[in-house]
Motif scaffolding. Structure first.
Motif, PDB file in Angstrom:
ATOM      1  N   GLY A 185       0.809  -1.210   0.000  1.00 22.75           N
ATOM      2  CA  GLY A 185       0.000   0.000   0.000  1.00 22.75           C
ATOM      3  C   GLY A 185       0.845   1.264   0.000  1.00 22.75           C
ATOM      4  N   VAL A 186       1.903   1.279   0.799  1.00 21.68           N
ATOM      5  CA  VAL A 186       2.815   2.427   0.837  1.00 21.68           C
ATOM      6  C   VAL A 186       3.502   2.614  -0.508  1.00 21.68           C
ATOM      7  CG1 VAL A 186       4.949   3.318   1.864  1.00 21.68           C
ATOM      8  CG2 VAL A 186       3.186   2.303   3.324  1.00 21.68           C
ATOM      9  N   PHE A 187       3.925   1.507  -1.110  1.00 21.96           N
ATOM     10  CA  PHE A 187       4.599   1.568  -2.420  1.00 21.96           C
ATOM     11  C   PHE A 187       3.667   2.138  -3.489  1.00 21.96           C
ATOM     12  CE2 PHE A 187       5.073  -0.762  -6.480  1.00 21.96           C
ATOM     13  CZ  PHE A 187       6.268  -0.198  -6.917  1.00 21.96           C
ATOM     14  N   VAL A 188       2.436   1.638  -3.554  1.00 22.82           N
ATOM     15  CA  VAL A 188       1.487   2.114  -4.563  1.00 22.82           C
ATOM     16  C   VAL A 188       1.144   3.581  -4.325  1.00 22.82           C
ATOM     17  CG1 VAL A 188      -0.871   1.865  -5.445  1.00 22.82           C
ATOM     18  CG2 VAL A 188       0.524  -0.172  -5.015  1.00 22.82           C
ATOM     19  N   ARG A 189       0.977   3.951  -3.060  1.00 23.25           N
ATOM     20  CA  ARG A 189       0.666   5.340  -2.732  1.00 23.25           C
ATOM     21  C   ARG A 189       1.808   6.270  -3.131  1.00 23.25           C
ATOM     22  NH1 ARG A 189      -3.094   9.277  -1.856  1.00 23.25           N
ATOM     23  NH2 ARG A 189      -2.310  10.826  -0.384  1.00 23.25           N
ATOM     24  N   ARG A 190       3.033   5.858  -2.870  1.00 21.37           N
ATOM     25  CA  ARG A 190       4.203   6.688  -3.134  1.00 21.37           C
ATOM     26  C   ARG A 190       4.483   6.812  -4.625  1.00 21.37           C
ATOM     27  NH1 ARG A 190       7.552   9.203  -4.866  1.00 21.37           N
ATOM     28  NH2 ARG A 190       9.621   9.753  -4.090  1.00 21.37           N
ATOM     29  N   PHE A 191       4.301   5.738  -5.374  1.00 16.48           N
ATOM     30  CA  PHE A 191       4.687   5.732  -6.793  1.00 16.48           C
ATOM     31  C   PHE A 191       3.488   5.588  -7.718  1.00 16.48           C
ATOM     32  CE2 PHE A 191       8.479   4.151  -4.550  1.00 16.48           C
ATOM     33  CZ  PHE A 191       9.439   5.026  -5.042  1.00 16.48           C
ATOM     34  N   TYR A 192       2.315   5.993  -7.278  1.00 17.98           N
ATOM     35  CA  TYR A 192       1.106   5.785  -8.078  1.00 17.98           C
ATOM     36  C   TYR A 192       1.210   6.428  -9.470  1.00 17.98           C
ATOM     37  CZ  TYR A 192      -3.769   5.846  -9.581  1.00 17.98           C
ATOM     38  OH  TYR A 192      -4.919   5.693 -10.305  1.00 17.98           O
ATOM     39  N   LYS A 193       1.612   7.681  -9.521  1.00 19.71           N
ATOM     40  CA  LYS A 193       1.663   8.375 -10.816  1.00 19.71           C
ATOM     41  C   LYS A 193       2.700   7.753 -11.754  1.00 19.71           C
ATOM     42  CE  LYS A 193       2.017  12.930 -12.956  1.00 19.71           C
ATOM     43  NZ  LYS A 193       2.195  14.397 -12.731  1.00 19.71           N
ATOM     44  N   PRO A 194       3.943   7.518 -11.301  1.00 21.13           N
ATOM     45  CA  PRO A 194       4.900   6.844 -12.202  1.00 21.13           C
ATOM     46  C   PRO A 194       4.424   5.460 -12.638  1.00 21.13           C
ATOM     47  CG  PRO A 194       6.047   7.822 -10.338  1.00 21.13           C
ATOM     48  CD  PRO A 194       4.585   7.921 -10.034  1.00 21.13           C
ATOM     49  N   LEU A 195       3.809   4.713 -11.727  1.00 18.04           N
ATOM     50  CA  LEU A 195       3.296   3.390 -12.083  1.00 18.04           C
ATOM     51  C   LEU A 195       2.189   3.504 -13.129  1.00 18.04           C
ATOM     52  CD1 LEU A 195       3.158   1.744  -8.541  1.00 18.04           C
ATOM     53  CD2 LEU A 195       4.537   0.930 -10.467  1.00 18.04           C
ATOM     54  N   PHE A 196       1.331   4.499 -12.971  1.00 21.65           N
ATOM     55  CA  PHE A 196       0.261   4.724 -13.938  1.00 21.65           C
ATOM     56  C   PHE A 196       0.832   5.046 -15.314  1.00 21.65           C
ATOM     57  CE2 PHE A 196      -2.330   7.972 -16.096  1.00 21.65           C
ATOM     58  CZ  PHE A 196      -3.467   7.217 -16.376  1.00 21.65           C
ATOM     59  N   LEU A 197       1.815   5.933 -15.356  1.00 27.79           N
ATOM     60  CA  LEU A 197       2.439   6.295 -16.631  1.00 27.79           C
ATOM     61  C   LEU A 197       3.109   5.091 -17.280  1.00 27.79           C
ATOM     62  CD1 LEU A 197       4.035   9.724 -15.620  1.00 27.79           C
ATOM     63  CD2 LEU A 197       2.085   9.377 -17.145  1.00 27.79           C
ATOM     64  N   MET A 198       3.820   4.301 -16.496  1.00 26.43           N
ATOM     65  CA  MET A 198       4.515   3.129 -17.020  1.00 26.43           C
ATOM     66  C   MET A 198       3.542   2.068 -17.520  1.00 26.43           C
ATOM     67  SD  MET A 198       7.467   2.817 -14.103  1.00 26.43           S
ATOM     68  CE  MET A 198       7.822   1.115 -14.536  1.00 26.43           C
ATOM     69  N   THR A 199       2.375   1.999 -16.903  1.00 28.56           N
ATOM     70  CA  THR A 199       1.394   0.981 -17.287  1.00 28.56           C
ATOM     71  C   THR A 199       0.903   1.192 -18.705  1.00 28.56           C
ATOM     72  OG1 THR A 199       0.670   0.703 -15.001  1.00 28.56           O
ATOM     73  CG2 THR A 199      -0.861  -0.011 -16.716  1.00 28.56           C
ATOM     74  N   TYR A 200       0.718   2.449 -19.094  1.00 29.64           N
ATOM     75  CA  TYR A 200       0.134   2.736 -20.398  1.00 29.64           C
ATOM     76  C   TYR A 200       1.135   3.190 -21.449  1.00 29.64           C
ATOM     77  CZ  TYR A 200      -4.494   2.180 -18.415  1.00 29.64           C
ATOM     78  OH  TYR A 200      -5.607   1.654 -17.827  1.00 29.64           O
ATOM     79  N   ASP A 201       2.227   3.804 -21.039  1.00 28.76           N
ATOM     80  CA  ASP A 201       3.206   4.261 -22.025  1.00 28.76           C
ATOM     81  C   ASP A 201       4.552   4.437 -21.343  1.00 28.76           C
ATOM     82  OD1 ASP A 201       4.700   5.422 -24.039  1.00 28.76           O
ATOM     83  OD2 ASP A 201       3.021   6.629 -24.781  1.00 28.76           O
ATOM     84  N   GLU A 202       5.360   3.387 -21.387  1.00 27.90           N
ATOM     85  CA  GLU A 202       6.648   3.416 -20.708  1.00 27.90           C
ATOM     86  C   GLU A 202       7.603   4.418 -21.348  1.00 27.90           C
ATOM     87  OE1 GLU A 202       9.855  -0.013 -20.016  1.00 27.90           O
ATOM     88  OE2 GLU A 202       7.965  -0.354 -18.935  1.00 27.90           O
ATOM     89  N   ASN A 203       7.512   4.578 -22.670  1.00 29.76           N
ATOM     90  CA  ASN A 203       8.376   5.548 -23.363  1.00 29.76           C
ATOM     91  C   ASN A 203       8.051   6.974 -22.927  1.00 29.76           C
ATOM     92  OD1 ASN A 203       9.753   3.578 -24.860  1.00 29.76           O
ATOM     93  ND2 ASN A 203       8.167   3.570 -26.439  1.00 29.76           N
ATOM     94  N   TYR A 204       6.760   7.254 -22.767  1.00 25.91           N
ATOM     95  CA  TYR A 204       6.357   8.582 -22.313  1.00 25.91           C
ATOM     96  C   TYR A 204       6.804   8.817 -20.876  1.00 25.91           C
ATOM     97  CZ  TYR A 204       3.400  12.661 -21.408  1.00 25.91           C
ATOM     98  OH  TYR A 204       2.944  13.914 -21.084  1.00 25.91           O
ATOM     99  N   ALA A 205       6.729   7.780 -20.059  1.00 25.60           N
ATOM    100  CA  ALA A 205       7.195   7.883 -18.673  1.00 25.60           C
ATOM    101  C   ALA A 205       8.689   8.201 -18.648  1.00 25.60           C
ATOM    102  CB  ALA A 205       6.911   6.582 -17.928  1.00 25.60           C
ATOM    103  N   THR A 206       9.448   7.560 -19.521  1.00 27.03           N
ATOM    104  CA  THR A 206      10.888   7.833 -19.608  1.00 27.03           C
ATOM    105  C   THR A 206      11.139   9.268 -20.053  1.00 27.03           C
ATOM    106  OG1 THR A 206      11.298   5.519 -20.169  1.00 27.03           O
ATOM    107  CG2 THR A 206      13.054   7.086 -20.658  1.00 27.03           C
ATOM    108  N   PHE A 207      10.317   9.734 -20.998  1.00 24.90           N
ATOM    109  CA  PHE A 207      10.431  11.107 -21.487  1.00 24.90           C
ATOM    110  C   PHE A 207      10.195  12.121 -20.358  1.00 24.90           C
ATOM    111  CE2 PHE A 207       8.212  14.891 -23.129  1.00 24.90           C
ATOM    112  CZ  PHE A 207       9.212  15.416 -23.942  1.00 24.90           C
ATOM    113  N   LEU A 208       9.310  11.778 -19.434  1.00 27.08           N
ATOM    114  CA  LEU A 208       9.014  12.653 -18.293  1.00 27.08           C
ATOM    115  C   LEU A 208      10.014  12.461 -17.162  1.00 27.08           C
ATOM    116  CD1 LEU A 208       5.115  12.430 -18.093  1.00 27.08           C
ATOM    117  CD2 LEU A 208       6.519  14.246 -19.087  1.00 27.08           C
TER     118      LEU A 208
END
Length: 267
Positions: free
Chosen positions: A143-166
């Motif tokens: 729960g702590v991990f998901v709460r802390r990294f929710y936005k990066p995890l969300f970005l990586m789930t749908y577009d890892e290249n875009y997450a890297t760009f950010l």
């Protein structure tokens, strides 16, 4: 129903089932929707060998099984990211080797006296208070991990290249997600079993994605589905004297079929 109000082991089994199901539902969207669900399947087989080795050399098998599975998950991620071996291939290589090693150890060891069936399907009704504590810790940690990294995890789930760009540290989060998944698998295998623990990660998002129209809704529906399935599974399994993990998976399958039909009819 009165049994659950009377017997402590049934109450404990119900609580552990809920905790494990909720933990799996937190990990589910970030693995399943990112086509990483098979890593849980692979690690469940790796955990078999980790527990076998732990049972052969330690009174507490988790002391060896946990680092063994974590190391295997790191090797899988390294093969995917650094050596550029396709995901399914790297999982297959590590899984096949470790599972084969476990079978050889079981067959050749004269001191291994644990039922293989108990490792394969688990037995949530025989767990102790220590297992409840471990399950609770991994839920809190997840729960702590998901709460802390929710936005990066969300970005990586749908577009890892875009997450890297950010400038998201994709590699670090992938390794961390693999490690947390490893911890969940090792602890969950004791109650759910090697063969079925993957289902707890795959089904919540597989069901929720057919009912929801956004990631957040998928996430929330997955949690609800996991909770309901675990409660019904435990309550039905005990009177019928069948493995609780198998009954929970049957309920998951029923809900998946229903959600698929609903999605098709709704269009």
């Amino acid at each position: 129903m009165t049994d659950f109000l009377t017997y402590q082991f049934l109450q404990q089994a119900l609580i552990i089932a809920i905790i494990i199901s909720l933990t799996a539902s937190l990990l589910s969207p970030f693995l399943v929707l990112n086509q990483q669900g098979m890593i849980a399947h692979g690690l469940s087989h790796v955990s078999f060998t980790g527990l076998v080795i732990g049972l052969l050399f330690f009174d507490q098998p988790l002391l060896l099984a946990i680092p063994f599975v974590i190391l295997s998950s790191i090797v899988i991620q390294y093969m995917q990211t650094s050596i550029k071996i396709q995901g399914d291939v790297s999982i297959g290589i590590v899984t096949s080797f470790t599972f084969a090693l476990g079978l050889i150890l079981v067959k050749t060891s004269s001191t291994f006296n644990v039922s293989i069936e108990s490792l394969l399907v688990g037995n949530i009704f025989t767990l102790r208070s220590g297992d409840l504590m471990l399950s609770t810790l991994i839920l809190l940690f997840t729960g702590v991990f998901v709460r802390r990294f929710y936005k990066p995890l969300f970005l990586m789930t749908y577009d890892e290249n875009y997450a890297t760009f950010l400038k998201v540290n994709v590699s670090f989060i992938r390794y961390l997600l693999a490690i947390i998944t490893s911890l969940f698998i090792v602890i969950g295998v004791r109650s759910i079993g090697v063969l079925l623990i993957t289902s707890f990660i795959i089904f919540p998002s597989a069901i929720a994605s057919r009912l929801a129209h956004s990631f957040k809704t998928t996430f929330l529906i997955g949690i609800i589905v996991a909770f309901v399935s675990s409660v019904l599974g435990i309550m039905i399994a005990h009177p019928l004297n069948v493995p609780a993990s198998a009954m929970i998976v049957m309920i998951y399958t029923f809900l998946f079929t229903g959600s698929s039909l609903y999605s098709k009819v709704k269009g």
